[in-house]
Design a protein around this motif. Structure first.
Motif, mmCIF file in Angstrom:
data_model
loop_
_atom_site.group_PDB
_atom_site.id
_atom_site.type_symbol
_atom_site.label_atom_id
_atom_site.label_comp_id
_atom_site.label_asym_id
_atom_site.label_seq_id
_atom_site.Cartn_x
_atom_site.Cartn_y
_atom_site.Cartn_z
ATOM 1 N N LYS A 25 0.937 -22.056 -44.600
ATOM 2 C CA LYS A 25 1.243 -22.700 -43.312
ATOM 3 C C LYS A 25 2.195 -23.876 -43.527
ATOM 4 C CE LYS A 25 -2.628 -25.817 -43.299
ATOM 5 N NZ LYS A 25 -3.719 -26.457 -42.679
ATOM 6 N N HIS A 26 3.141 -23.998 -42.628
ATOM 7 C CA HIS A 26 4.121 -25.084 -42.720
ATOM 8 C C HIS A 26 4.839 -25.221 -41.387
ATOM 9 C CE1 HIS A 26 6.532 -21.461 -43.429
ATOM 10 N NE2 HIS A 26 7.574 -22.157 -42.969
ATOM 11 N N THR A 27 5.535 -26.344 -41.225
ATOM 12 C CA THR A 27 6.528 -26.453 -40.167
ATOM 13 C C THR A 27 7.877 -26.444 -40.869
ATOM 14 O OG1 THR A 27 6.290 -28.852 -40.303
ATOM 15 C CG2 THR A 27 5.136 -27.752 -38.494
ATOM 16 N N ASP A 28 8.925 -26.117 -40.143
ATOM 17 C CA ASP A 28 10.260 -26.138 -40.750
ATOM 18 C C ASP A 28 10.827 -27.549 -40.621
ATOM 19 O OD1 ASP A 28 9.935 -23.470 -41.301
ATOM 20 O OD2 ASP A 28 11.072 -22.778 -39.565
ATOM 21 N N PRO A 29 11.606 -27.990 -41.616
ATOM 22 C CA PRO A 29 11.999 -29.402 -41.629
ATOM 23 C C PRO A 29 13.147 -29.790 -40.704
ATOM 24 C CG PRO A 29 12.754 -28.289 -43.624
ATOM 25 C CD PRO A 29 11.950 -27.296 -42.855
ATOM 26 N N GLU A 82 3.627 -25.044 -36.220
ATOM 27 C CA GLU A 82 3.128 -24.634 -37.527
ATOM 28 C C GLU A 82 3.087 -23.105 -37.553
ATOM 29 O OE1 GLU A 82 -0.014 -26.947 -40.312
ATOM 30 O OE2 GLU A 82 -0.786 -26.236 -38.403
ATOM 31 N N HIS A 83 3.503 -22.525 -38.659
ATOM 32 C CA HIS A 83 3.481 -21.063 -38.768
ATOM 33 C C HIS A 83 3.207 -20.654 -40.204
ATOM 34 C CE1 HIS A 83 7.643 -22.476 -39.217
ATOM 35 N NE2 HIS A 83 7.848 -21.459 -40.036
ATOM 36 N N ARG A 84 2.902 -19.383 -40.394
ATOM 37 C CA ARG A 84 2.637 -18.852 -41.734
ATOM 38 C C ARG A 84 2.897 -17.359 -41.702
ATOM 39 N NH1 ARG A 84 -4.062 -18.752 -41.967
ATOM 40 N NH2 ARG A 84 -4.280 -17.041 -40.473
HETATM 41 FE FE LIG Z 1 9.127 -21.458 -41.679
#
Ligand SMILES: [Fe+2]
Ligand SMILES: O=C(O)CCC(=O)C(=O)O
Length: 154
Positions: A25-29, A82-84
């Protein structure tokens, strides 16, 4: 937006998908991510405390993600998500993500919520974030993930 980076992903099938991660899981910067995905599922987005499957894309359709930097300069008008990617048991997945944001020649430039958004028609809207050098924002992201809460004004 002056900088573009591209990431190509290939996720092999995994017979026990619950034991692995496709992409954590992350957000894009940056500002925007434009994502081309094949017809296989796996991408999930966070909606409150639930992970929601992105539906299969129509052929050639592009997914556009808002990134953390756009959330900062729009003073939360646009929210990063947030996505994964979860592994699939019998299908592969391929995707190409293009990230758009400010160029590295601006790394020592200060960025904060756009003045136009904190002074709306003479009404003052409180800035949600402090001003930050691009390099500081990106270094924080590399070491810790999403920098938004770190640069939030209390
Ligand atoms: Fe991403
Ligand atoms: O493979 C995907 O669909 C997502 C990739 C992604 O989230 C990224 O590159 O930041």
């Amino acid at each position: 937006m002056e900088s573009q980076t591209m990431a190509c992903h290939y996720y092999p099938p995994c017979p026990q998908p619950h034991l692995t991660i496709g992409s954590s899981k992350h957000t894009d910067p940056f500002c925007l991510t434009i994502l081309l995905q094949d017809h296989n599922q796996g991408l999930q987005v966070r909606n409150h405390d639930r992970w929601v499957d992105m539906p299969k894309s129509a052929q050639g359709a592009l997914v556009v993600n808002v990134g953390d930097f756009l959330q900062l300069i729009t003073n939360d008008k646009f929210k990063s998500v947030e996505h994964r990617v979860v592994a699939q048991s019998s299908t592969t997945r391929s995707s190409v993500a293009c990230f758009f944001g400010p160029g590295s020649e601006n790394k020592y430039r200060l960025y904060g919520p756009a003045k136009e958004l904190v002074l709306l028609g003479g009404d003052h809207v409180e800035p949600v974030y402090r001003e930050v050098h691009l390099v500081e924002f990106l270094d924080y992201f590399k070491s810790n993930g999403s920098p938004l809460s770190h640069f939030k004004l209390s």
